[in-house]
Design an enzyme around this catalytic site. Structure first.
Site, PDB file in Angstrom:
ATOM      1  N   CYS A   1      -7.078 -10.885   6.345  1.00  0.00           N
ATOM      2  CA  CYS A   1      -7.523 -10.395   7.650  1.00  0.00           C
ATOM      3  C   CYS A   1      -8.879 -11.010   8.007  1.00  0.00           C
ATOM      4  O   CYS A   1      -8.967 -12.209   8.257  1.00  0.00           O
ATOM      5  CB  CYS A   1      -7.526  -8.879   7.679  1.00  0.00           C
ATOM      6  SG  CYS A   1      -7.610  -8.194   9.362  1.00  0.00           S
ATOM      7  N   HIS A  24      -2.100  -7.804   6.705  1.00  0.00           N
ATOM      8  CA  HIS A  24      -2.497  -7.159   5.447  1.00  0.00           C
ATOM      9  C   HIS A  24      -1.303  -7.157   4.497  1.00  0.00           C
ATOM     10  O   HIS A  24      -0.402  -6.331   4.648  1.00  0.00           O
ATOM     11  CB  HIS A  24      -2.958  -5.727   5.700  1.00  0.00           C
ATOM     12  CG  HIS A  24      -4.277  -5.625   6.387  1.00  0.00           C
ATOM     13  ND1 HIS A  24      -5.477  -5.604   5.694  1.00  0.00           N
ATOM     14  CD2 HIS A  24      -4.605  -5.563   7.699  1.00  0.00           C
ATOM     15  CE1 HIS A  24      -6.475  -5.512   6.548  1.00  0.00           C
ATOM     16  NE2 HIS A  24      -5.971  -5.493   7.772  1.00  0.00           N
ATOM     17  N   GLU A  52      -1.078  -6.111   1.533  1.00  0.00           N
ATOM     18  CA  GLU A  52      -1.020  -4.871   0.751  1.00  0.00           C
ATOM     19  C   GLU A  52      -0.427  -3.720   1.543  1.00  0.00           C
ATOM     20  O   GLU A  52      -0.082  -2.679   0.961  1.00  0.00           O
ATOM     21  CB  GLU A  52      -2.423  -4.514   0.247  1.00  0.00           C
ATOM     22  CG  GLU A  52      -3.377  -3.928   1.279  1.00  0.00           C
ATOM     23  CD  GLU A  52      -4.000  -4.914   2.235  1.00  0.00           C
ATOM     24  OE1 GLU A  52      -4.866  -4.500   3.029  1.00  0.00           O
ATOM     25  OE2 GLU A  52      -3.624  -6.115   2.194  1.00  0.00           O
TER      26      GLU A  52
END
Length: 202
Positions: free
Chosen positions: A80, A182, A184
């Site tokens: 990001c 992102h 994750e």
């Protein structure tokens, strides 16, 4: 071992938890001696690029990161805001010089027919599958108002459409990798990309 660079502006714990979930050895630290013992590095980031670059400089991490990436060739994943820091510059905050690992600059998503910031799930489409990524195209999670332009076409691996914009989602140049989304928080697709980086596939 993956070293997650703690400079006070990243979603550190969610990245660490995702790495641990994948069985990847990782640690979070701002200690350069500890991070130098790692085989790979992750630069997360949430917020404004000026704060990001100034904080890295104040913590004496800017030059250190350049040495790790450019001289020691340590693989680095920017996530990001961390990906935006990989470009030459950003127009945010009146203009900010970034690391310059990737050609191009970061600009505001200045379009009238889209909502800014771009928050939510979007389809990730592959342009360059020259290396193995163990998933088919799917959806990933974005949260940003700026995006990269002018990058070398060979560095763009995957992208997303947002209105009339093409958002570089996944970029790679040598040992430097960046995800605007992102990983994750991006389910199977994002985790597979994080795993591929952690295992040296990406």
């Amino acid at each position: 071992m993956i070293g997650i660079i703690d400079y006070g502006m990243g979603n550190l714990h969610s990245v660490k938890n995702a790495c641990s979930h994948l069985g990847l050895d990782c640690l979070v630290s701002n200690d350069k001696a500890v991070l130098e013992s790692c085989d790979r590095l992750i630069l997360p980031g949430v917020g404004a690029i000026k704060d990001c670059m100034e904080t890295l400089e104040k913590r004496d991490l800017t030059g250190w990161i350049k040495v790790q990436v450019q001289e020691k060739k340590t693989p680095l994943l920017g996530i990001c805001l961390g990906m935006q820091a990989l470009f030459d510059s950003s127009e945010e905050n009146g203009g900010v010089r970034c690391f310059g690992f990737l050609k191009g600059k970061v600009v505001f998503m200045d379009e009238t027919d889209i909502r800014v910031p771009h928050i939510g799930w979007n389809s990730l489409e592959w342009k360059n599958r020259g290396i193995y990524v163990p998933v088919e195209p799917g959806f990933v999670y974005y949260d940003h108002s700026y995006y990269g332009v002018g990058l070398d076409p060979d560095d763009l691996m995957a992208y997303s459409h947002y209105g009339n914009l093409i958002i570089p989602g996944l970029v790679k140049k040598g040992n430097v990798v960046g995800t605007q989304f992102h990983p994750e928080k991006s389910g199977k697709v994002g985790l597979s990309i994080l795993e591929a980086f952690g295992k040296g596939i990406l």
